[in-house]
Scaffold this motif. Structure first.
Motif, PDB file in Angstrom:
ATOM      1  N   ARG A  89       1.220  -5.834 -11.419  1.00  0.00           N
ATOM      2  CA  ARG A  89       0.134  -6.247 -12.316  1.00  0.00           C
ATOM      3  C   ARG A  89       0.563  -7.395 -13.215  1.00  0.00           C
ATOM      4  O   ARG A  89      -0.263  -8.154 -13.719  1.00  0.00           O
ATOM      5  CB  ARG A  89      -0.319  -5.063 -13.157  1.00  0.00           C
ATOM      6  N   THR A 103       0.857  -1.190   0.000  1.00  0.00           N
ATOM      7  CA  THR A 103       0.000   0.000   0.000  1.00  0.00           C
ATOM      8  C   THR A 103       0.895   1.242   0.000  1.00  0.00           C
ATOM      9  O   THR A 103       2.114   1.150  -0.100  1.00  0.00           O
ATOM     10  CB  THR A 103      -0.929   0.010   1.219  1.00  0.00           C
ATOM     11  N   LYS A 130      -1.681   4.748  -5.444  1.00  0.00           N
ATOM     12  CA  LYS A 130      -3.123   4.934  -5.582  1.00  0.00           C
ATOM     13  C   LYS A 130      -3.843   3.715  -5.015  1.00  0.00           C
ATOM     14  O   LYS A 130      -3.390   2.579  -5.179  1.00  0.00           O
ATOM     15  CB  LYS A 130      -3.495   5.148  -7.045  1.00  0.00           C
ATOM     16  N   ALA A 131      -4.972   3.970  -4.375  1.00  0.00           N
ATOM     17  CA  ALA A 131      -5.674   2.909  -3.656  1.00  0.00           C
ATOM     18  C   ALA A 131      -6.076   1.755  -4.563  1.00  0.00           C
ATOM     19  O   ALA A 131      -6.072   0.592  -4.142  1.00  0.00           O
ATOM     20  CB  ALA A 131      -6.897   3.489  -2.949  1.00  0.00           C
ATOM     21  N   HIS A 132      -6.424   2.032  -5.817  1.00  0.00           N
ATOM     22  CA  HIS A 132      -6.884   0.950  -6.685  1.00  0.00           C
ATOM     23  C   HIS A 132      -5.744   0.006  -7.070  1.00  0.00           C
ATOM     24  O   HIS A 132      -5.996  -1.070  -7.625  1.00  0.00           O
ATOM     25  CB  HIS A 132      -7.556   1.518  -7.945  1.00  0.00           C
ATOM     26  N   GLN A 133      -4.488   0.407  -6.765  1.00  0.00           N
ATOM     27  CA  GLN A 133      -3.351  -0.463  -7.067  1.00  0.00           C
ATOM     28  C   GLN A 133      -2.906  -1.293  -5.872  1.00  0.00           C
ATOM     29  O   GLN A 133      -1.988  -2.099  -5.997  1.00  0.00           O
ATOM     30  CB  GLN A 133      -2.172   0.372  -7.569  1.00  0.00           C
ATOM     31  N   TYR A 134      -3.528  -1.073  -4.724  1.00  0.00           N
ATOM     32  CA  TYR A 134      -3.144  -1.842  -3.547  1.00  0.00           C
ATOM     33  C   TYR A 134      -3.442  -3.322  -3.789  1.00  0.00           C
ATOM     34  O   TYR A 134      -4.540  -3.692  -4.191  1.00  0.00           O
ATOM     35  CB  TYR A 134      -3.924  -1.389  -2.310  1.00  0.00           C
ATOM     36  N   ARG A 135      -2.469  -4.136  -3.546  1.00  0.00           N
ATOM     37  CA  ARG A 135      -2.652  -5.591  -3.675  1.00  0.00           C
ATOM     38  C   ARG A 135      -1.581  -6.281  -2.842  1.00  0.00           C
ATOM     39  O   ARG A 135      -0.506  -5.738  -2.602  1.00  0.00           O
ATOM     40  CB  ARG A 135      -2.559  -6.020  -5.145  1.00  0.00           C
TER      41      ARG A 135
END
Length: 390
Positions: A205, A184, A235-240
């Protein structure tokens, strides 16, 4: 036979500045410098066309033009050496603009000494020679080390430590890559004056087997000090989550790309942390001299033992204020580890650097805290790891 002079073109409209630069360089032993001076943009253009200089010191303000205008025109087409921008005030915007225009570094007028100028010139020339060498003649780093810093708990200054130690290694001429290995958001890249276009989230990704130098390099952020940074997802949508395979691929690739890989790890029991710590040449456990932090450090050392991380684990003591009741000499015996670094309290220096989105090592190398970071970097770069004598 004496060594040939390093030929420098100084571009500055102040007639007193060539005298100052010559005086500073005259204090440096074992190196000869030949300084030529161009007081205007047009005079500089004429001299640059001769392509007879090893390095260019260029003032940012040149009448109605700027040093960056010169960098984008004549210097871009005719130069044979690196460019260092001289400025009256360091700002993040100028740092980024200079980097994007092709400058290798910048110096703030009135804030550098002879040793700072010599080091800047030496590192700029070394990086330029490496960049200009034909790909087939470039040698891979003969020495590679991975240094990981992990806090005993959150908020002990691990990211600031990572940024400044990595910056100190880069300033010493080492090919250095700093990695923010978090799933994160992390602040390592933003703390080193970086415009972030891609980050670790973009790398993750891809399947682990597809992670290679080409992919990693797309997400690296370069700084004018020579340090490269792999930011954590911004960016939050890239958190993994970071799988063991992905962590291993990122770490192994970064390790092959640099002489020194410096990794910023969160204070957590993650598989990514485990993979990084297994690979590390040195693990720095970051602690404060207060009881709750030392208790957390004991638990972290237990975790490292469970993971089988027993090689070269040392302590870095970070003082956040001057009110600690536990002495520095008590920390090592309590945790049964050697202390390799002691970072003094430096609230306003670190805040000033943060406000400019840079490192205190890069902004004020003569500050006590900068010297502490640099000393730690030198210890970790030595042939034999040497703890502090407390």
């Amino acid at each position: 036979m004496s060594e040939p002079s390093t030929r420098i073109l100084l571009v500055d409209d102040d007639p007193d500045y060539p005298v100052l630069i010559r005086d500073l360089l005259s204090d440096i032993e074992d190196t000869r410098y030949a300084i030529d001076w161009a007081p205007t943009f047009d005079k500089a253009s004429e001299k640059i066309r001769s392509a007879a200089y090893d390095l260019y010191l260029v003032d940012y303000r040149l009448g109605q033009r700027t040093g960056l205008d010169l960098l984008r025109t004549d210097l871009d087409h005719g130069r044979r050496g690196p460019v260092v921008i001289l400025t009256g005030q360091a700002t993040r915007e100028l740092d980024l603009e200079a980097m994007q225009a092709g400058a290798v570094d910048f110096l703030v007028k009135g804030q550098f000494k002879a040793s700072d100028l010599e080091r800047c010139i030496r590192y700029a020339l070394a990086r330029h020679r490496e960049a200009m060498a034909p790909p087939q003649t470039r040698t891979a780093p003969t020495l590679r080390r991975m240094i990981s810093f992990i806090g005993a708990k959150g908020g002990v200054g691990t990211t600031t430590l990572t940024a400044n130690v990595a910056a100190a290694l880069a300033r010493a001429g080492h090919r250095t890559l700093a990695v923010d290995l978090r799933p994160t958001f992390g602040t390592l890249a933003t703390s080193i004056c970086a415009v972030i276009r891609q980050d670790l989230g973009d790398v993750l990704r891809a399947p682990a087997k597809k992670i290679d130098e080409k992919l990693l390099r797309r997400s690296l952020v370069a700084t004018t000090g020579g340090l490269e940074v792999l930011p954590s997802p911004q960016k939050a949508h890239q958190y993994r989550g970071i799988s063991p395979e992905a962590a291993r691929a990122v770490i192994d690739t970064a390790y092959q790309m640099s002489s020194y890989t410096v990794v910023d790890l969160p204070a957590a029991a993650t598989v990514a942390n485990r993979e990084a710590l297994w690979k590390s040449t040195f693990v720095g456990l970051v602690v404060e001299r207060e009881s709750t932090c030392l208790a957390a450090a004991e638990r972290m050392l237990e975790l490292l033992g469970i993971w089988g991380v027993r090689k070269a684990v040392g302590l870095v003591v970070v003082d956040r204020d001057a009110s600690y009741s536990i002495g520095v000499s008590e920390v090592g015996p309590r945790l049964q580890r050697e202390v390799f670094g002691l970072i003094p309290a430096a609230g306003h220096e670190l805040r000033d650097a943060a406000a400019r989105s840079t490192t205190v090592v890069g902004m004020s190398p003569d500050q006590e805290v900068s010297k502490a970071y640099t000393d730690l970097a030198e210890r970790l770069a030595s042939d034999v790891l040497r703890p502090l004598a407390l």
